[in-house]
Design an enzyme around this catalytic site. Structure first.
Site, short mmCIF file in Angstrom:
data_model
loop_
_atom_site.label_atom_id
_atom_site.label_comp_id
_atom_site.label_asym_id
_atom_site.label_seq_id
_atom_site.Cartn_x
_atom_site.Cartn_y
_atom_site.Cartn_z
CG ASP A 37 3.74 7.96 4.38
OD1 ASP A 37 2.51 7.78 4.37
OD2 ASP A 37 4.26 9.09 4.51
N GLY B 107 -1.39 9.76 8.31
CA GLY B 107 -0.83 10.50 9.43
C GLY B 107 0.10 11.61 9.04
CG ASP C 218 -5.22 5.83 0.67
OD1 ASP C 218 -5.65 6.89 0.18
OD2 ASP C 218 -5.51 5.46 1.83
N GLY D 241 1.16 4.98 0.82
CA GLY D 241 0.50 5.91 1.72
C GLY D 241 0.11 5.22 3.01
CD GLU E 130 -7.91 3.48 -0.95
OE1 GLU E 130 -8.15 4.48 -0.23
OE2 GLU E 130 -7.61 2.37 -0.47
CG ASP E 131 -8.87 8.99 -1.74
OD1 ASP E 131 -10.01 8.54 -1.49
OD2 ASP E 131 -7.98 9.07 -0.89
CG HIS F 133 -4.90 10.90 -3.02
ND1 HIS F 133 -5.00 9.54 -3.18
CD2 HIS F 133 -5.08 11.15 -1.69
CE1 HIS F 133 -5.23 8.98 -2.00
NE2 HIS F 133 -5.28 9.94 -1.09
CD GLU G 82 -3.15 1.07 1.95
OE1 GLU G 82 -4.14 1.73 1.61
OE2 GLU G 82 -3.18 0.25 2.89
CD GLN H 46 2.41 8.21 -5.05
OE1 GLN H 46 1.86 8.97 -4.29
NE2 GLN H 46 1.74 7.38 -5.84
#
Length: 380
Positions: free
Chosen positions: A226, A199, A267, A196, A295-296, A270, A194, A245
């Site tokens: 992250d 926080g 995620d 992201g 996502e998003d 974005h 994943e 990323q």
């Protein structure tokens, strides 16, 4: 899958008795029992039992040898007494749970059909009952919680999302869609990556989704990426990596450590350019049959994120790029020039599913062929 101690146990749990024996020798019986106990603690949701307290001994048999591992549960959490430097002899257990070690490996990390409890025995060392008219030991609810991790449960993703503080249900309503696509994968040994962790730049914030996936996929290694350093989500079957990323060197270093992922979920930032760059680099590394989730996707229409509400098919936006993958599914039917993404991904994109702010792309072999030139339907 990551070839660390936990990964070795997960891989062996779906194999033969010899496979499990080899894994136990490679990992070491003491280390294996600690990892199994740690996984059961994670699945127990002990915070729901804030007043329960007990010392539980896991007595795991391997041939003529028994490995004893003590866990102290108090105030809704648990700790390994060996980790705290406490002598096993100095602490009398309230209850002992006995298992043949290979069976416990299968019960915790094996496929659902292979789970058994034929050798499990529970020995109560205290006679303190739950209530004045009860014959049930006060530690019974706690032990039941610890052992429920050996029994596959119908975990609801929405409930897990709320429990672990993920926004996949509540702010968004993705969990029914994830269950639709992920249900068939739950019983497999796999790697989920994943992008992201959440926080923002707080190292102790976020990680809810990683914990969600760790519970839902009981045989998976869960890896998070992250751009900020994160400590909140590390441990157990969760690994975290710090980097961008969009950095191909960094992403390659992650892939080198975790192996080809079975599921990738974006995620992260974005931003349209980031979403596209990550997909271009990670989708080729995805295992055949794997799923890539974005996502998003509302940000595809927001200029702040590089999106547009006017140029809906622009390949520079997330949705514009993903729309070309719908044509990539039918790449063999095109007679003229095609966008680069169609040529690049067409042979490998099996399906594309669009939902509100979410897309799921399935990887496989897409070389079915088209109708032959002589077919009447192609005339004219």
């Amino acid at each position: 899958m990551i070839e660390d101690d936990t990964g070795k146990l997960i891989a062996a749990a779906g194999g033969t008795e010899r496979d499990i024996g080899d894994a136990l020798r490679a990992v070491g019986p003491e280390r294996a029992v600690q990892l199994l106990a740690d996984e059961l603690i994670h699945r127990a949701d002990l915070e729901d039992l804030p007043h329960a307290e007990a010392v539980v001994r896991f007595a795991c048999h391997l041939g003529e040898r028994t490995v004893n591992h003590l866990v102290h549960v108090s105030k809704g959490s648990a700790r390994h007494l060996a980790d705290a430097g406490e002598s096993e002899r100095a602490t009398a257990p309230d209850v002992t749970v006995r298992y043949d070690t290979p069976e416990l490996v299968r019960a915790v990390f094996g496929p659902t059909s292979a789970r058994t409890s034929a050798t499990r025995r529970v020995e109560w060392h205290t006679t303190d009952p739950i209530g004045p008219h009860s014959e049930v030991p006060r530690t019974a609810p706690l032990v039941q919680r610890l052992l429920r991790g050996t029994v596959p449960g119908p975990d609801d993703l929405a409930e897990l999302s709320l429990r672990f503080g993920s926004d996949k249900w509540g702010l968004h309503f993705y969990t029914p869609l994830f269950e639709r696509h992920f249900a068939s994968l739950r019983d497999r040994p796999l790697t989920l990556l994943e992008l992201g962790i959440g926080g923002f730049d707080d190292p102790e914030a976020g990680g809810g989704s990683l914990r969600l996936w760790r519970r839902y996929f009981h045989r998976a290694m869960i890896c998070g990426v992250d751009i900020a350093e994160k400590t909140v989500a590390a441990g157990g079957r969760i690994r975290s990596f710090c980097g961008s990323q969009t950095d191909p060197v960094f992403l390659d270093s992650v892939l080198e450590r975790v192996g080809p992922p079975d599921v990738v979920i974006d995620d992260a930032s974005h931003r349209c350019a980031d979403v596209i760059a990550s997909f271009r680099h990670l989708f080729p590394a995805l295992r055949p049959g794997g799923l890539y989730v974005v996502e998003d996707l509302q940000t595809s229409y927001w200029p702040r994120y590089g999106g547009s509400s006017e140029e809906l098919s622009s390949p520079a936006t997330s949705m514009g790029f993903l729309k070309t993958l719908a044509d990539a599914v039918n790449h063999e039917e095109l007679n003229g020039p095609a966008p680069d993404a169609v040529d690049e991904f067409g042979p490998h994109v099996v399906s594309v599913h669009f939902y509100h702010n979410l897309a799921v792309i399935e990887k496989g072999t897409n070389k079915e062929g088209t109708l032959p030139s002589w077919h009447p339907a192609r005339a004219g």
